[in-house]
Each structure stands twice: as C-alpha cells, then as structure tokens.
Design an enzyme around this catalytic site. Structure first.
Site: not given
Length: 329
Positions: A28, A59, A81, A88, A128
C-alpha cells in the site's frame, strides 16, 4: 554512508533489486509516494512500475499473492503498512507460506519477505503500534527478524531477501530516524539466527531487541555508573531462528539476567528466553530473571504511550532487582 535506519532499508532494497531481477516490491502506497515512512522512496523511478507496485488496501491479497509469486521463482518483498494490520494475513502466513516446504517435502518453498513497521513511540492511531512478535515467532517455518541499528538493518534485510523461506521483517519505527550509523555502500549480509553482544559485561546479562535496544543500553550504562558493575547487553536480532548459544554463554558468565521488550508481558517472548535459560543454564543463575515489558493491555494512544513503553528508569529498576538478590534462585 551515514544512514538512519529507514534509509538503510531503502538502500538495502535498492541494492537487492539492482542485483537480482527476481526481487519485486509492492504494498500500500509504496510506489507513487514511496511509503508512509518513505522507506521505498525512489524505487519506482529506478526500477519501473512492473517491479514496484501500489496495491489496494487488502492485506490478505498482498500476502497471498506473495506466496504464489515466491513459489513461481520471484523474490517478493511486500510491505504491510503497519504491523497492526498483519492479522488479516495470518492464515496466509501460518497455513500457506510457512508450510510450503513441509507440505511439499522440500520440493517447493516460499522465499518472500513481509516488511512492516512495528511498535509504539510515534503517537500513532489504534492498530498502528502493536508489538506482537511473540505470536509470529511461534509459527514453524516463519522466520522473524527485528533489527535495531542501520548497519544490521541493511545486512539482515539482504539475508531475508536471499533466504529460501518466508521472513517477517519487523522494523522498529520509533528508531527509523533516531540516529545515524556508518553503513557500507556495497552489498553485505548479516546472518539470520545470530545474536549480537552490544556491550560486554561480567555481572548481569540484559537481553533485548528492536525498539527497546537504545533504552536498554542507556539504562545499563546508568546502572553501571551508579552501582560500579559491569553489564552485558545482548541484541537477539532474530526471534526465529533464535541464537540460544550466545544467550546461554552470557548467562553462564554473569549468573544474572533481565529481559526487556515492548510487547505485553503475558505470553511475551521473554518467557521463551527465560525457559531456554532455565533448561540450559539454571545452575548458573544467582537470582530470578526479571522481565521489563509492556503491560497486558492494548497499547494506549498519544501521551499514555510514555507510561506503557519500557523506558530507561523502569529498565534500570529491573536490572537492580536482579542484581540485588543474593544466594541463588
């Protein structure tokens, strides 16, 4: 070259792609924008849009196509990312990529690399900042690599790309631009499965990796100055395969140990390290092994990260607890 960690990643990818036409990079936002952290900047301009591609936000497809490409002779280096988006892909990693060699009795393998920024410390949003390396190190056939310096980053990534089996390459994003280090311009490798003694010592072994390495070294030096002791610091660099020999040799020398990592304490990789030490060096231990880790919660956002992450004062306290116990375990 005097590079940051993220620049070392970029240089390693440039080097690998220039030396091997089978290496392709996708994920991505890796092509047009050069990645969220600019780790793939300039690759598309140098190698073209057939070897450097942007993908949809999916993903599972990124990981799944990498398995197929790897089995067909390519060397895909794909980026997820943020490490919080790896779940996933778990089925692809566990059920397919890691089992291909076993399933085909060695006739096929999946030489692929999944790169991803991991860990907290940059005030990111939910999902994140996870540090779930322990979960992936449990998967047979999947190698887990976590560098902590620019020099190691370039060499370990080269080794990961050349490795015949899948590698999860976790990049400590709070170290991306923290410091610079001399990195050779030419291609070189750092072997997977080999720990590095960052600092020699005699009185206690402190074991860490990735995002907590700098804080661990700082804490060790502070305790040395305060207590007039000698502390050995080990960077394991790869969780799987794990270099148990370097760890055990250090414990036999010092007799005491502390393990530092960012992930949650329960089920964390410190438990595996402590079990290995107990199996092979229990009679050399002079005190219980201490763990300084994150907490058993999702990593909090914004300013609460500072409380969650192991920092030098908390690491120092753990080292002192191990040093202060007398009379053996």
């Amino acid at each position: 070259m005097n590079l940051t960690l993220v620049e070392a990643i970029n240089d390693s990818l440039h080097t690998a792609m220039a030396n091997d036409d089978r290496v392709i990079v996708y994920g991505e936002d890796v092509a047009e924008s050069g990645g969220v952290f600019r780790s793939t900047q300039g690759l598309k301009e140098e190698f073209g849009n057939e070897r450097v591609l942007d993908t949809p936000i999916t993903e599972i497809a990124i990981a799944g196509t990498a398995v197929g490409l790897a089995m067909q002779g390519y060397r895909p280096v794909v980026e997820i990312q943020f490490s919080g988006f790896i779940p996933p892909t778990f089925n692809q990693l566990v059920s397919n990529a890691s089992r291909i060699r076993w399933r085909t009795r060695g006739q096929h393998s999946a030489p692929m690399v999944i790169r991803t920024p991991y860990g907290g410390g940059v005030r990111a949003l939910e999902h994140h900042s996870e540090s779930l390396e322990a979960a992936y190190s449990h998967v047979p056939g999947l190698q887990v690599v976590i560098p902590s310096t620019p020099y190691d980053t370039k060499g370990l990534l080269q080794s990961a790309i050349e490795n015949p089996d899948p590698v999860l390459f976790l990049e400590p994003k709070r170290l991306y631009r923290t410091f610079r280090e001399q990195v050779p311009e030419e291609k070189y490798t750092v072997p997977l499965g080999k720990a590095k003694v960052r600092k020699e010592g005699e009185d206690i072994s402190v074991i860490s990796w990735g995002s907590t390495m700098n804080d661990t070294i700082e804490a060790a030096m502070n305790v040395e100055e305060e207590r007039n002791v000698s502390i050995e610091v080990i960077d394991i660099r790869t969780l799987s395969p794990l270099d148990r020999d370097t760890i055990i040799d250090s414990i036999k020398k010092t007799g005491k140990a502390t393990v530092v990592h960012e992930g949650p304490k329960s089920g964390g990789f410190a438990g595996e390290l402590i079990a290995s030490i107990n199996e092979d060096a229990l009679m050399h231990l002079e005190s219980p092994i201490q763990r300084i880790t994150g907490f058993d919660t999702p990593i909090p956002m914004l300013a609460m990260e500072d409380y969650y992450l192991p920092n030098p004062p908390r690491i120092e306290e753990g080292i002192k607890r191990a040093l202060d116990v007398k009379g053996g375990v």
